[in-house]
Design an enzyme around this catalytic site. Structure first.
Site, short mmCIF file in Angstrom:
data_model
loop_
_atom_site.label_atom_id
_atom_site.label_comp_id
_atom_site.label_asym_id
_atom_site.label_seq_id
_atom_site.Cartn_x
_atom_site.Cartn_y
_atom_site.Cartn_z
CB CYS A 83 -0.89 0.04 1.24
SG CYS A 83 -2.07 -1.32 1.36
CD GLN A 285 -10.52 -7.10 -12.73
OE1 GLN A 285 -9.74 -6.71 -11.88
NE2 GLN A 285 -10.56 -6.57 -13.95
CD GLU A 335 -6.18 -13.72 -22.60
OE1 GLU A 335 -4.94 -13.74 -22.56
OE2 GLU A 335 -6.88 -12.74 -22.26
CG ASP A 383 -9.98 -5.58 -18.86
OD1 ASP A 383 -9.14 -4.74 -18.49
OD2 ASP A 383 -10.52 -6.38 -18.07
CB CYS A 410 -5.38 -1.83 -14.94
SG CYS A 410 -4.17 -2.58 -16.05
#
EC number: 2.1.1.190
Length: 453
Positions: A83, A285, A335, A383, A410
């Site tokens: 974090c 996810q 994919e 994505d 992202c």
């Protein structure tokens, strides 16, 4: 000559945060990066290093604190690299992430007029990770586990992580106490000695099912029965215990061989009404609460009426594809990872979807062939990974010209870069919606809606 020198002690005003959470102060236009400082603060710093166009300084004292500053609750926040912004209030975090996305769209994408909405955040921004990847090691003769320190592979030893599940904490602590007693030697990356490299804990939010993956250097694992018994006693909701073998000298967590030690091969979860089977190495996810928000936003921007054919590039195990298949006429997913496509097909069958097609291969090769075969998209969803869309895929989009593109990102920087390319090719970005998938960190996802002009 630089306006600051190494070892200078200064009082500076912090103006901004970098993408990795460091405060930015400028001295006569020269940026100093200060870990732990927040925008709006006046801080005293010690200059550690100066380069030609920027420098680094250590925070010594806060003269004037930001109203968004809070005490970071994690005991290893100062050393752990997991974090970066626990010391920033959650409202402050959402404001920072909206600004980060907006700045990228404006500066990199040269799209200052595109609306970037307020971040969709969480009611409770803690304990959200459904997968924890915990390294184990030896420090001063004792077993340690936790997460890597910032920019290193030193383990920040801890008994608690406030963004992972309580079950992951329990398994981490229990194994740490008992490994050596069971004769299982933690792995040492520097010497390549030892057996247990990582423990991966996955939890399905909808069903509560737990999977534990023991990543070992060798396939031979004589203490497996003891490990199984301990894990089941620590977390009774465990339904799958798996061994993954990784003998390589690498930083990559998983090896190629996976064996079921006890219980099921997969756990089952749901996003909305769609069921998914998740294996040890499935991409899924990390934040289940916000995944539903993210995919709901993608579905809203796709604006499906039931008559559209949708192509989902970078479809993974079919998570977005199957969400879209609920409202589309037909969905085709592509994919590059064959195992992910097998998972996608299995998940489509699990949910009874007959309006889907999945194919393994590079999207930039498969999609043009689909078009030649008459399989054309009304809506295209991408994505991509952090590096953004492949250049050839962007050229493919501009050649095939689907009427609507939904871009799930992202990485705001590569999103902005790719939006600029699509804009130059005839698309118009209508709006961008950031979604906070990773509270307490600087990462932010965003969904962009584009229409063919």
């Amino acid at each position: 000559m630089k306006p600051v020198q190494k070892n200078d002690r200064l009082l500076v005003h912090v103006e901004d945060l970098t993408h990795d959470g460091a405060g930015v102060a400028k001295v006569d236009g020269y940026p100093l990066f200060i870990q732990g400082a927040l925008p709006g603060e006046d801080v005293r710093v010690h200059v550690l290093k100066t380069l030609k166009s920027y420098g680094f300084a250590k925070l010594l004292e806060i003269e004037n604190a930001s109203p968004h500053r809070v005490d970071a609750p994690c005991p290893v926040f100062d050393t752990c690299g997991g974090c970066q912004i626990q010391h920033l209030s959650y409202e402050g975090q959402k404001g920072f992430k909206q600004k980060m996305v907006r700045d990228a769209i404006t500066r990199i994408g040269k799209l200052p007029d595109v609306p970037v909405h307020a971040v969709k955040g969480m009611e409770d921004p803690w304990r959200y990770r459904n997968k924890s990847q915990i390294p184990f090691g030896i420090q001063n003769g004792r077993t340690v586990a936790g997460f890597y320190e910032s920019r290193s592979h030193n383990i920040a030893d801890t008994d608690v992580c406030l963004i992972q599940t309580f079950e992951a904490d329990a398994i981490m602590v229990g194994l740490k106490k008992s490994l050596l007693e069971m004769g299982i030697e933690p792995f040492e990356e520097q010497t390549h000695r030892g057996q247990l490299r990582h423990v991966v804990v996955r939890k399905a939010r909808a069903t509560g099912e737990i999977m534990v993956v023991l990543v070992t250097k060798k396939k031979k694992f004589p203490q497996a029965e003891q490990a199984i018994a301990l894990i089941r006693s620590l977390v009774p909701d465990t339904v799958s215990i798996v061994q993954n073998v990784n003998p390589e000298k690498t930083n990559v967590i998983f090896g190629n061989e996976t064996l079921v030690l006890w219980g099921k091969e997969v756990i089952e979860d749901r996003i909305g009404d769609v069921r998914f089977e998740i294996s040890a190495r499935s991409f899924y996810q990390i934040n289940p609460v916000q995944t539903e928000v993210l995919y709901g936003q993608a579905l809203e921007y796709a604006a499906l009426t039931g008559e559209e054919t949708v192509i989902d590039a970078y479809c993974g195990i079919g998570t977005i594809s199957l969400f879209l298949a609920q409202q589309a006429k037909f969905v085709m997913g592509v994919e590059i990872v064959p195992q992910a496509i097998e998972d996608a097909k299995r998940n489509a069958e699990l949910n009874g979807f007959t309006n889907t097609l999945f194919e393994a291969g590079p999207a930039e090769q498969v999609i043009p062939r689909w078009y030649k075969e008459g399989k054309k998209a009304d809506v295209l969803v991408v994505d991509p990974p952090r590096k953004g869309c492949d250049e050839q895929l962007l050229r493919t989009i501009l050649q095939q010209r689907p009427g609507r593109v939904v871009y799930v990102s992202c990485n705001p920087a590569t999103l902005a870069r790719d939006l600029r390319i699509l804009e130059d090719g005839g698309y118009r970005t209508k709006e961008v919606q950031p979604v906070d998938m990773f509270p307490q960190t600087t990462h932010c996802e965003a969904v962009a809606w584009l229409e063919l002009a």
